[in-house]
Design an enzyme around this catalytic site. Structure first.
Site, PDB file in Angstrom:
ATOM      1  N   HIS A 109     -13.756  28.016  10.285  1.00  0.00           N
ATOM      2  CA  HIS A 109     -12.719  28.948   9.846  1.00  0.00           C
ATOM      3  C   HIS A 109     -11.532  28.188   9.288  1.00  0.00           C
ATOM      4  CE1 HIS A 109     -11.814  27.938  14.041  1.00  0.00           C
ATOM      5  NE2 HIS A 109     -10.537  28.139  13.742  1.00  0.00           N
ATOM      6  N   HIS A 111      -7.354  28.542   8.802  1.00  0.00           N
ATOM      7  CA  HIS A 111      -6.116  29.268   9.112  1.00  0.00           C
ATOM      8  C   HIS A 111      -5.316  29.418   7.823  1.00  0.00           C
ATOM      9  CE1 HIS A 111      -6.210  28.862  13.594  1.00  0.00           C
ATOM     10  NE2 HIS A 111      -7.008  27.861  13.287  1.00  0.00           N
TER      11      HIS A 111
HETATM   12  P1  5GP Z   1      -8.871  27.067  16.280  1.00  0.00           P
HETATM   13  O1  5GP Z   1      -8.002  26.495  17.340  1.00  0.00           O
HETATM   14  O2  5GP Z   1     -10.311  27.124  16.716  1.00  0.00           O
HETATM   15  O3  5GP Z   1      -8.698  26.414  14.936  1.00  0.00           O
HETATM   16  O4  5GP Z   1      -8.342  28.536  16.058  1.00  0.00           O
HETATM   17  C1  5GP Z   1      -8.880  29.662  16.654  1.00  0.00           C
HETATM   18  C2  5GP Z   1      -7.988  30.828  16.294  1.00  0.00           C
HETATM   19  O5  5GP Z   1      -8.696  32.021  16.563  1.00  0.00           O
HETATM   20  C3  5GP Z   1      -6.679  30.885  17.070  1.00  0.00           C
HETATM   21  O6  5GP Z   1      -5.580  30.905  16.171  1.00  0.00           O
HETATM   22  C4  5GP Z   1      -6.782  32.198  17.859  1.00  0.00           C
HETATM   23  O7  5GP Z   1      -5.555  32.885  17.958  1.00  0.00           O
HETATM   24  C5  5GP Z   1      -7.796  32.979  17.053  1.00  0.00           C
HETATM   25  N1  5GP Z   1      -8.594  33.891  17.836  1.00  0.00           N
HETATM   26  C6  5GP Z   1      -9.254  33.608  18.997  1.00  0.00           C
HETATM   27  N2  5GP Z   1      -9.898  34.695  19.441  1.00  0.00           N
HETATM   28  C7  5GP Z   1      -9.655  35.683  18.552  1.00  0.00           C
HETATM   29  C8  5GP Z   1     -10.061  37.052  18.476  1.00  0.00           C
HETATM   30  O8  5GP Z   1     -10.776  37.583  19.314  1.00  0.00           O
HETATM   31  N3  5GP Z   1      -9.611  37.754  17.400  1.00  0.00           N
HETATM   32  C9  5GP Z   1      -8.812  37.203  16.453  1.00  0.00           C
HETATM   33  N4  5GP Z   1      -8.426  37.998  15.442  1.00  0.00           N
HETATM   34  N5  5GP Z   1      -8.406  35.925  16.490  1.00  0.00           N
HETATM   35  C10 5GP Z   1      -8.830  35.175  17.527  1.00  0.00           C
END
Ligand code: 5GP
Ligand code: ZN
Length: 148
Positions: A109, A111
């Site tokens: 993903h 951001h």
């Molecule tokens: P990472 O740290 O893996 O790059 O980012 C994961 C992101 O996913 C975080 O910003 C977190 O807030 C978001 N996230 C985690 N669980 C959910 C969810 O159930 N729904 C949504 N919309 N975002 C999520």
């Protein structure tokens, strides 16, 4: 359930696979054949969104060769719409890979983070310098790896 960074992670254990499949609700902004965009549930700025590959790849490096262009083909379009909707000009795209880099959800993903003048986001980059021939040696090693 242990946290694992593996492309073999069963999709049923993956929160983003569940979101892609509609098994977990999300605020969906966009969908095409290879990606979705949703609002992040815990935004670091107003409008912070996620652009998520539909297929389960743990990290960027797990995407098979040639598939990335399809995944990101509508990334610019989504960012443009996000900026227009939030009235922002600037943005960061952050793409975390592996836990040491801050990745919490092991499913590819991006951001999408709208930025505003004087907003409270500060990247705590401690800048350094290379000593002696370090940078030349490093560049040589990287070029060697690229040639393999
Ligand atoms: P990472 O740290 O893996 O790059 O980012 C994961 C992101 O996913 C975080 O910003 C977190 O807030 C978001 N996230 C985690 N669980 C959910 C969810 O159930 N729904 C949504 N919309 N975002 C999520
Ligand atoms: Zn997944």
């Amino acid at each position: 359930m242990g946290w694992a960074l593996s492309p073999m992670l069963p999709n049923s254990d993956c929160i983003f696979c569940k979101i892609v499949d509609g098994k977990i609700p999300s605020t969906k902004l966009f969908e095409d054949d290879s990606a979705i965009a949703i609002l992040d549930i815990n935004p670091i700025t107003f409008g912070h969104s996620l652009y998520i590959a539909k297929e389960h790849y743990a990290t960027l490096l797990d995407v098979p060769e040639g598939k990335l262009p399809g995944i990101i083909k509508n990334l610019q379009k989504v960012v443009s719409a996000l900026l227009k909707a939030t009235g922002c000009e600037g943005f960061n795209i952050i793409q975390n890979n592996q836990r040491c880099a801050g990745q919490l959800v092991p499913h590819l993903h991006f951001h999408l983070i709208p930025r505003r003048p004087n907003d409270p986001i500060h990247f705590n980059w401690q800048i350094g310098t290379y000593q002696n021939e370090e940078s030349q040696k490093l560049a040589e090693e990287i070029r060697k790896q690229l040639a393999e």
